[in-house]
Enzyme design. Structure first.
Site, PDB file in Angstrom:
ATOM      1  CD  GLU A 626      45.052  32.995  33.335  1.00 14.99           C
ATOM      2  OE1 GLU A 626      45.430  31.862  33.708  1.00 14.99           O
ATOM      3  OE2 GLU A 626      44.070  33.191  32.603  1.00 14.99           O
TER       4      GLU A 626
HETATM    5 ZN   LIG Z   1      41.588  29.245  32.469  1.00 15.84          ZN
END
Ligand SMILES: [Zn+2]
Length: 675
Positions: A626
């Site tokens: 992320e």
């Molecule tokens: Zn995503």
């Protein structure tokens, strides 16, 4: 039983959350019905049990989840005001100014002293300063009241309360709610429990992985100048292949997407009209009007003149209009059924009398310029390596399953550029290309990406509308599509796992079945076709996580997908630290230790995600980045999320640092020897 009751709550919430219950006519005849306005908000959820329920509603949560000192959890989410208030029964509210650090509300102390084990105490330097992170467990479980105290080498000291962290009902230990700013490096930390337990541990550095190769003088990087829509990404892939034909192949993935296209629509009160042809294939040329004949006792009549549909409404003996919506729908389908399909608006009964409406052009409401193709799209992979014959360890890096995550394709493009442009000059890069076989897919979901660039910047899913007519009126158009990263076949919604929705309007809609979407089939095709692929990085944003399987648990009994073996888990973690070291080397961005781990432990259950399928069905070490770590705000003493589309200056830096992480992963692959 508890599970059943929770499902009932979820069902009613889902309905009220995603569709207005009562139909309403568009503002003015001819005005396009507009979707509800959504925004990116930080919400506060009372505890992990409530968060599980919020996930189960299919709400459009981002991948940024932050436990708070009082045991509540803050999550960034894309919600309309209506959706936010529909979540209120679960205790969800908009997060206000963060509360000052409070003592956790867990007063009871056990009679006998509890046993404390410090799992991890680390100190790290970030671009925002120095921070301490401590994780510890108490034998008294989540009700224990723990605090962590330290003394720095320079004499500074401090004490911070710790918060219990549970996931799917399991106690995972206590941690500092957010890493505490500590400029003076502590040597030791002491964790004390109100129940009498105590433990001490030496503070280590984080991530403390293997240092990345020192860049040689003249190492080239920074090939990104702007956010790139899919057309530009494909051009870049082809240009790199033209320039480096000996080191690359372009692989045209076999499954065409549905295309950046929609059927054309118009709405006349409770009557929704949808073209059979896509807007780009003639649907946008159609127009329809509802005419008052201005005479008494006229029948309802539909006439088609080329692209023009005229509905002449019925009148009674006084000349008043008598045609109901249901009658108009039936007449349009009978008289113009080769051009359009008419349906009632949402739950409307169709019994209301319609009002005349001027000539209204049908529209697919798509705003991209004409040079953005409306045809089904070909997804491209760039294969990079000196020996692309399957004999080298394969690495797959794929980005933008979620359309709005604009930084993620840039990470893969920057990586490809660095590998190819440094091959001739940098021995370390040459070694990577000699020893590995790299597959880069900059955008898995080009249709959704175009929609995100030109129509609705929060678009997460692909563009394919699987909704029935009652959920397919124009104002619902920003909610259609399948969450590509919930459409895979391991630990899926269809297998009974949590974290994907059966509601076609949900942000986490899993689709009508596993692999229903070409976008997910393309990723799996690569794994099936190139069996030398042993490593995969699924690039997402934002939140600053580094994760691996298991990524989902079952609704019944909350059992996760099988945990990797101890040795595999150790490899995942060791590799993570090396990759995080490389990310941090770029501008001091540190992925926090409590955001490094299995998806189910550090984020939330995500049924049917791709990393799980790659790991469980293909034995590929499947990670998720992320990208986009929080930024520390010294004025408010809080970490702030960066969002999906930060100002390019920030997105650019994220792309550079995570490209370094991706290259570190390729380095691990170059060293990998199958056990
Ligand atoms: Zn995503």
């Amino acid at each position: 039983m508890r599970g059943l009751r929770a499902s009932a709550v979820v069902l009613s919430l889902t309905i009220t959350t995603f569709l207005a219950a009562s139909p309403s006519a568009p503002a003015a005849a001819g005005a396009p019905p507009e979707p509800e306005v959504t925004s990116l908000v930080t919400i506060s959820v009372p505890d992990t049990a409530a968060l599980e329920k919020v996930v189960a509603t299919g709400a459009d949560l981002t991948e940024r989840v932050r436990p708070q000192p009082d045991g509540s959890i803050q999550v960034d989410a894309v919600l309309s005001e209506g959706q936010l208030s529909a979540l209120a029964p679960l205790g969800v509210e908009k997060a206000g100014a963060p509360a000052a650090q409070e003592t956790p509300k867990t007063p009871k102390a056990a009679a006998a002293a509890d046993q404390i084990v410090i799992e991890r105490a680390v100190w790290f330097r970030t671009r925002d300063g120095y921070f301490l992170s401590v994780e510890a467990t108490s034998s008294a479980g989540p009700t224990a009241t723990l605090s962590a105290a330290w003394r720095g080498r320079g004499g500074a000291s401090g004490t911070v309360p710790m918060v219990p962290y549970t996931d799917a009902g399991a106690y995972l230990g206590h941690q500092l709610s957010t890493p505490a700013p500590v400029a003076d490096r502590p040597a030791w930390v002491t964790v004390t429990s109100a129940g009498g337990g105590k433990a001490q541990a030496r503070v280590r550095e984080w991530p403390d992985g293997e240092r990345p190769d020192r860049a040689i003088p003249g190492y080239r990087k920074d090939f990104i100048t702007q956010y790139m829509p899919p057309g530009q990404l494909n051009e870049r892939v082809k240009a790199l292949h033209r320039q480096f034909p000996q080191l690359t192949d372009v692989i045209a993935l076999p499954y065409l997407t549905n295309g950046y296209r929609r059927h054309a629509q118009a709405q006349f009160g409770a009557v929704v009209v949808t073209s059979l042809a896509y807007g780009s294939e003639g649907g946008n040329d159609l127009a329809m009007e509802l005419v008052d004949p201005g005479a008494q006792g006229r029948p309802l009549q539909v006439t088609v003149n080329g692209k023009l549909i005229t509905v002449s409404l019925a009148t009674d003996a006084s000349g008043a209009i008598t045609s109901t919506a249901a009658q108009v729908i039936a007449a349009v389908n009978a008289g113009a059924g080769s051009l359009v399909k008419a349906t009632p608006y949402r739950t409307d009964s169709g019994q209301g009398v319609v009002t005349p409406a001027p000539l209204t052009q049908l529209s697919d409401f798509l705003k991209a310029p004409a040079d953005v193709s409306r045809e089904p799209a070909r997804v491209l992979a760039l294969r990079i390596g000196a020996h692309r014959d399957g004999s080298r360890t394969g690495v797959l890096a794929y980005a933008q399953e979620h359309a709005r995550e604009w930084v993620t394709p840039l990470v893969t493009i920057e990586t490809a550029e660095r590998l190819l442009r440094n091959y001739a000059r940098d021995p370390a890069t040459r070694r990577l290309l000699q020893r590995t076989d790299i597959f880069i897919v900059p955008t898995v979901n080009p249709d959704g990406a175009n929609y995100s660039f030109y129509d609705y910047n929060f678009q997460r899913k692909n563009m394919t509308n699987h909704c029935p007519a009652a959920q397919a009126d124009p104002a619902a158009r920003n909610s259609w599509g399948v969450d590509v990263n919930r459409n895979y076949a391991a630990g899926s919604l269809f297998d009974g796992y949590v974290g994907a929705s059966a509601n076609c309007l949900s942000g986490t809609y899993a689709g009508p079945g596993e692999h229903s979407e070409p976008e997910s089939r393309n990723v799996i095709w690569l794994a099936q076709t190139y069996r030398n692929i042993k490593f995969a990085m699924n690039v997402h944003s934002y939140g600053g996580y580094f994760m691996w399987p298991p990524g989902a648990y079952q609704a019944a009994g909350r059992v996760t997908l099988p945990r990797p073996t101890k040795a595999q888990e150790a490899y995942f973690l060791r590799s993570a630290r090396t990759i995080e070291e490389a990310i941090a080397a770029e501008r001091g961005t540190v992925t926090w230790p409590q955001q490094t781990g299995p998806v189910t432990d550090v984020l939330y259950s995500a049924a049917g995600n791709s990393a799980d399928e790659l790991w469980y069905d293909f034995g590929i070490f499947g990670w998720d980045f992320e990208v986009g770590n929080d930024i520390w705000n010294p004025a408010t003493l809080t970490w702030e999320g960066v969002g999906f589309q930060p100002p390019f200056e920030e997105g650019h830096k994220e792309a550079l640092e995570y490209a370094s992480g991706l290259i570190a992963l390729i380095g691990l692959a170059a060293d990998y020897r199958a056990p």
